[in-house]
Design a protein around this motif. Structure first.
Motif, PDB file in Angstrom:
ATOM      1  N   ILE A   1       0.831  -1.208   0.000  1.00 39.76           N
ATOM      2  CA  ILE A   1       0.000   0.000   0.000  1.00 39.76           C
ATOM      3  C   ILE A   1       0.867   1.261   0.000  1.00 39.76           C
ATOM      4  O   ILE A   1       0.594   2.223  -0.728  1.00 39.76           O
ATOM      5  CB  ILE A   1      -0.951   0.006   1.211  1.00 39.76           C
ATOM      6  N   ILE A   2       1.938   1.243   0.819  1.00 44.71           N
ATOM      7  CA  ILE A   2       2.831   2.417   0.878  1.00 44.71           C
ATOM      8  C   ILE A   2       3.509   2.647  -0.465  1.00 44.71           C
ATOM      9  O   ILE A   2       3.605   3.784  -0.941  1.00 44.71           O
ATOM     10  CB  ILE A   2       3.876   2.239   2.002  1.00 44.71           C
ATOM     11  N   TYR A   3       3.946   1.554  -1.107  1.00 44.70           N
ATOM     12  CA  TYR A   3       4.589   1.674  -2.423  1.00 44.70           C
ATOM     13  C   TYR A   3       3.651   2.285  -3.447  1.00 44.70           C
ATOM     14  O   TYR A   3       4.042   3.106  -4.272  1.00 44.70           O
ATOM     15  CB  TYR A   3       5.070   0.309  -2.909  1.00 44.70           C
ATOM     16  N   GLU A   4       2.392   1.867  -3.395  1.00 48.54           N
ATOM     17  CA  GLU A   4       1.434   2.404  -4.358  1.00 48.54           C
ATOM     18  C   GLU A   4       1.225   3.899  -4.137  1.00 48.54           C
ATOM     19  O   GLU A   4       1.195   4.682  -5.099  1.00 48.54           O
ATOM     20  CB  GLU A   4       0.097   1.661  -4.261  1.00 48.54           C
ATOM     21  N   ALA A   5       1.089   4.301  -2.863  1.00 45.24           N
ATOM     22  CA  ALA A   5       0.945   5.734  -2.555  1.00 45.24           C
ATOM     23  C   ALA A   5       2.197   6.500  -2.977  1.00 45.24           C
ATOM     24  O   ALA A   5       2.117   7.608  -3.523  1.00 45.24           O
ATOM     25  CB  ALA A   5       0.694   5.928  -1.057  1.00 45.24           C
ATOM     26  N   LEU A   6       3.365   5.881  -2.758  1.00 43.24           N
ATOM     27  CA  LEU A   6       4.627   6.536  -3.093  1.00 43.24           C
ATOM     28  C   LEU A   6       4.797   6.696  -4.597  1.00 43.24           C
ATOM     29  O   LEU A   6       5.235   7.744  -5.080  1.00 43.24           O
ATOM     30  CB  LEU A   6       5.789   5.725  -2.508  1.00 43.24           C
ATOM     31  N   ILE A   7       4.429   5.670  -5.360  1.00 41.47           N
ATOM     32  CA  ILE A   7       4.554   5.724  -6.822  1.00 41.47           C
ATOM     33  C   ILE A   7       3.669   6.828  -7.389  1.00 41.47           C
ATOM     34  O   ILE A   7       4.090   7.616  -8.246  1.00 41.47           O
ATOM     35  CB  ILE A   7       4.193   4.364  -7.455  1.00 41.47           C
ATOM     36  N   ILE A   8       2.423   6.897  -6.923  1.00 40.85           N
ATOM     37  CA  ILE A   8       1.511   7.952  -7.393  1.00 40.85           C
ATOM     38  C   ILE A   8       2.077   9.329  -7.054  1.00 40.85           C
ATOM     39  O   ILE A   8       2.085  10.251  -7.877  1.00 40.85           O
ATOM     40  CB  ILE A   8       0.107   7.770  -6.780  1.00 40.85           C
ATOM     41  N   THR A   9       2.589   9.463  -5.817  1.00 41.14           N
ATOM     42  CA  THR A   9       3.133  10.749  -5.372  1.00 41.14           C
ATOM     43  C   THR A   9       4.337  11.162  -6.209  1.00 41.14           C
ATOM     44  O   THR A   9       4.426  12.306  -6.675  1.00 41.14           O
ATOM     45  CB  THR A   9       3.538  10.667  -3.891  1.00 41.14           C
TER      46      THR A   9
ATOM     47  N   PRO B   1      15.617  19.110  -2.280  1.00 36.12           N
ATOM     48  CA  PRO B   1      14.973  18.974  -0.964  1.00 36.12           C
ATOM     49  C   PRO B   1      13.450  18.939  -1.057  1.00 36.12           C
ATOM     50  O   PRO B   1      12.797  18.230  -0.286  1.00 36.12           O
ATOM     51  CB  PRO B   1      15.444  20.220  -0.205  1.00 36.12           C
ATOM     52  N   ALA B   2      12.895  19.715  -2.000  1.00 37.55           N
ATOM     53  CA  ALA B   2      11.436  19.708  -2.171  1.00 37.55           C
ATOM     54  C   ALA B   2      10.957  18.336  -2.620  1.00 37.55           C
ATOM     55  O   ALA B   2       9.905  17.847  -2.173  1.00 37.55           O
ATOM     56  CB  ALA B   2      11.028  20.780  -3.193  1.00 37.55           C
ATOM     57  N   PHE B   3      11.750  17.691  -3.502  1.00 35.82           N
ATOM     58  CA  PHE B   3      11.374  16.360  -3.985  1.00 35.82           C
ATOM     59  C   PHE B   3      11.502  15.314  -2.865  1.00 35.82           C
ATOM     60  O   PHE B   3      10.675  14.402  -2.757  1.00 35.82           O
ATOM     61  CB  PHE B   3      12.251  15.969  -5.175  1.00 35.82           C
ATOM     62  N   ILE B   4      12.535  15.457  -2.037  1.00 37.42           N
ATOM     63  CA  ILE B   4      12.692  14.564  -0.875  1.00 37.42           C
ATOM     64  C   ILE B   4      11.502  14.722   0.061  1.00 37.42           C
ATOM     65  O   ILE B   4      10.960  13.737   0.592  1.00 37.42           O
ATOM     66  CB  ILE B   4      14.007  14.862  -0.128  1.00 37.42           C
ATOM     67  N   LEU B   5      11.092  15.985   0.269  1.00 38.55           N
ATOM     68  CA  LEU B   5       9.915  16.256   1.106  1.00 38.55           C
ATOM     69  C   LEU B   5       8.680  15.597   0.507  1.00 38.55           C
ATOM     70  O   LEU B   5       7.839  15.043   1.235  1.00 38.55           O
ATOM     71  CB  LEU B   5       9.716  17.768   1.225  1.00 38.55           C
ATOM     72  N   LEU B   6       8.589  15.628  -0.814  1.00 39.88           N
ATOM     73  CA  LEU B   6       7.469  14.998  -1.509  1.00 39.88           C
ATOM     74  C   LEU B   6       7.452  13.488  -1.272  1.00 39.88           C
ATOM     75  O   LEU B   6       6.397  12.888  -1.011  1.00 39.88           O
ATOM     76  CB  LEU B   6       7.567  15.302  -3.007  1.00 39.88           C
ATOM     77  N   ILE B   7       8.619  12.862  -1.360  1.00 41.63           N
ATOM     78  CA  ILE B   7       8.718  11.409  -1.131  1.00 41.63           C
ATOM     79  C   ILE B   7       8.278  11.056   0.286  1.00 41.63           C
ATOM     80  O   ILE B   7       7.509  10.107   0.503  1.00 41.63           O
ATOM     81  CB  ILE B   7      10.160  10.934  -1.393  1.00 41.63           C
ATOM     82  N   LEU B   8       8.760  11.838   1.251  1.00 38.98           N
ATOM     83  CA  LEU B   8       8.375  11.581   2.650  1.00 38.98           C
ATOM     84  C   LEU B   8       6.872  11.760   2.834  1.00 38.98           C
ATOM     85  O   LEU B   8       6.236  10.992   3.577  1.00 38.98           O
ATOM     86  CB  LEU B   8       9.137  12.534   3.582  1.00 38.98           C
ATOM     87  N   SER B   9       6.318  12.759   2.145  1.00 43.48           N
ATOM     88  CA  SER B   9       4.868  12.981   2.224  1.00 43.48           C
ATOM     89  C   SER B   9       4.099  11.779   1.672  1.00 43.48           C
ATOM     90  O   SER B   9       3.072  11.377   2.220  1.00 43.48           O
ATOM     91  CB  SER B   9       4.488  14.240   1.438  1.00 43.48           C
ATOM     92  N   GLY B  10       4.627  11.213   0.561  1.00 42.81           N
ATOM     93  CA  GLY B  10       3.991  10.026  -0.023  1.00 42.81           C
ATOM     94  C   GLY B  10       4.003   8.852   0.919  1.00 42.81           C
ATOM     95  O   GLY B  10       3.019   8.093   1.014  1.00 42.81           O
ATOM     96  N   VAL B  11       5.117   8.691   1.625  1.00 37.69           N
ATOM     97  CA  VAL B  11       5.219   7.596   2.602  1.00 37.69           C
ATOM     98  C   VAL B  11       4.201   7.794   3.724  1.00 37.69           C
ATOM     99  O   VAL B  11       3.468   6.867   4.095  1.00 37.69           O
ATOM    100  CB  VAL B  11       6.645   7.518   3.180  1.00 37.69           C
ATOM    101  N   PHE B  12       4.144   9.023   4.254  1.00 38.50           N
ATOM    102  CA  PHE B  12       3.205   9.289   5.348  1.00 38.50           C
ATOM    103  C   PHE B  12       1.754   9.170   4.876  1.00 38.50           C
ATOM    104  O   PHE B  12       0.882   8.739   5.646  1.00 38.50           O
ATOM    105  CB  PHE B  12       3.448  10.690   5.926  1.00 38.50           C
ATOM    106  N   ALA B  13       1.497   9.541   3.617  1.00 35.92           N
ATOM    107  CA  ALA B  13       0.140   9.439   3.091  1.00 35.92           C
ATOM    108  C   ALA B  13      -0.334   7.997   3.022  1.00 35.92           C
ATOM    109  O   ALA B  13      -1.543   7.718   3.125  1.00 35.92           O
ATOM    110  CB  ALA B  13       0.074  10.077   1.699  1.00 35.92           C
ATOM    111  N   GLY B  14       0.605   7.075   2.844  1.00 37.51           N
ATOM    112  CA  GLY B  14       0.234   5.667   2.743  1.00 37.51           C
ATOM    113  C   GLY B  14       0.256   4.909   4.049  1.00 37.51           C
ATOM    114  O   GLY B  14      -0.220   3.759   4.109  1.00 37.51           O
TER     115      GLY B  14
END
Length: 415
Positions: A329-337, A382-395
């Motif tokens: 589930i986390i991977y799917e959220a991360l891929i979309i993000t 850094p903005a992209f790293i923040l985006l990745i972390l956001s994707g992880v937390f979203a999932g």
């Protein structure tokens, strides 16, 4: 991992509309963040470029009129003036001072003529260090050099407005202009400056020794500039300088109107502090847009988990661990993000390009407050790293829900 990616991409492909609508929030958030930061950098560059006519670590002092008389000193109503001995004392007293340059002006109207055309312009005599403190950029010809000072040559550097007024379509370099009936040779033309240096367009610069000799001026002057070391404590230096000059000249140190101080270093420092605050505000605003996208990712992943409850139960019944379900589930959220985040970055740079085109189209020839927007990868990364972390937390929350699904309950519902 390859199989997991295939499965996630297949799921996105099956639900194209849902995935696109979900990812739009992420792409939009990243787009806004990129454009805001880029425009903020452009605004910073435009504002700071206004000080490009001055060394950023310079200070300018102009003598004004004394309003508080001091016993044995300058009388009330007298104008404060300086001399060369004061320059030597300032250098000896303040280690922060690297260079000092005085400026003498011809008083009243100064008729300047060339072949029947004339105008009244500011005529200034300057020291050799002047262009180290006030950075006058030459458009044509050259600036005043050491030989001009040593030989007291009658040469001048003129502002571009003087060129337009007196020479029209002619090349002024090498021509002779008359200042109060005395001829001087034009050796250089100053490039159009910033909004803060408009006076240079109407100014004529002459070696100070030549001006004094030609027009019988004394050695007193009302204005001087100083170049300071970069480590100077600008907040305290100005006050110490004021007090020292008041003591040397002989007026009350509390008479703030006796000296006009243009502390360029303090102004640049204040602007830098302001833009740090603006940067923080823009980051917070952009992150808020990203969080909106992350909420939509969380919501859609909860829907995905609900739709795939039976599938998840079967997976667990066949031996899948809760951790593997979580990662799926986390991977799917991360891929979309990540996918839509990259789209947002791409669109953001297109937005910056459009912004720059609009700014360029609105240029009027004079330097503008809004310069071209730009954004380096040291900020985007850094903005992209923040985006990745956001994707992880979203999932995380949907993944936890998926991991808690009991195989028995889902299989009973399926039967």
């Amino acid at each position: 991992m390859r199989e997991v990616l295939k499965e996630i991409l297949a799921s996105i492909k099956v639900h194209k509309v849902r995935s696109m609508l979900t990812g739009f929030g992420v792409a939009w958030g990243m787009f806004i963040l990129i454009v805001l930061l880029g425009a903020g950098n452009g605004f910073r560059s435009g504002m700071l470029s206004m000080f490009s006519g001055y060394a950023s670590n310079s200070i300018w002092i102009t003598g004004q009129w004394v309003s508080h008389a001091k016993i044995g000193g300058v009388q009330s109503g007298s104008r404060v003036h300086f001399d060369k001995s004061l320059e030597g004392k300032l250098k000896k007293r303040f280690r922060e001072v690297q260079y000092i340059s005085s400026e003498i002006s011809l008083e009243n109207a100064n008729p300047v003529r060339f072949e029947g055309l004339s105008g009244n312009f500011d005529v200034k005599g300057i020291d050799q260090n002047y262009n180290t403190i006030k950075l006058l950029e030459i458009e044509e010809g050259r600036f005043l050099n050491d030989f001009d000072y040593q030989q007291k040559r009658r040469v001048v550097v003129i502002g571009d407005r003087i060129k337009e007024t007196l020479f029209k379509n002619q090349n002024p370099i090498g021509k002779q202009i008359s200042i109060n009936g005395v001829f001087f040779q034009v050796v250089g033309i100053i490039k159009t400056g910033t909004i803060f240096s408009m006076m240079e367009r109407n100014s004529i610069y002459i070696p100070i020794v030549t001006l004094q000799n030609t027009f019988n001026l004394n050695n007193d002057f009302y204005t001087f500039g100083a170049l300071l070391h970069h480590k100077t404590k600008v907040e305290t230096f100005e006050n110490e300088l004021r007090n020292f000059i008041a003591q040397e000249i002989g007026f009350d140190k509390n008479d703030r109107g006796a000296l006009y101080v243009n502390n360029v270093q303090l102004q640049v420092s204040a602007f830098n502090s302001l833009f740090k605050g603006i940067d923080i505000f823009l980051w917070v605003l952009g992150i808020c847009f990203l969080l909106t996208g992350m909420i939509s990712i969380t919501n859609i992943m909860l829907v995905v988990v609900k739709e795939r409850t039976t599938e998840i139960g079967i997976r667990k019944a066949l031996g899948a661990t809760p951790e593997s379900i979580k990662f799926l589930i986390i991977y799917e959220a991360l891929i979309i993000t990540m996918l839509f985040g990259l789209i947002g970055i791409f669109l953001g740079y297109i937005g910056i390009g459009i912004y720059n085109w609009i700014v360029s189209a609105l240029q009027t020839g004079q330097q503008e407050i809004f310069a071209s927007a730009s954004l380096g990868w040291h900020i985007v990364f850094p903005a992209f790293i923040l985006l990745i972390l956001s994707g992880v937390f979203a999932g995380l929350f949907p993944a936890q829900k998926a991991a808690e699904i009991m195989p028995v309950e889902t299989l009973n519902k399926a039967v």
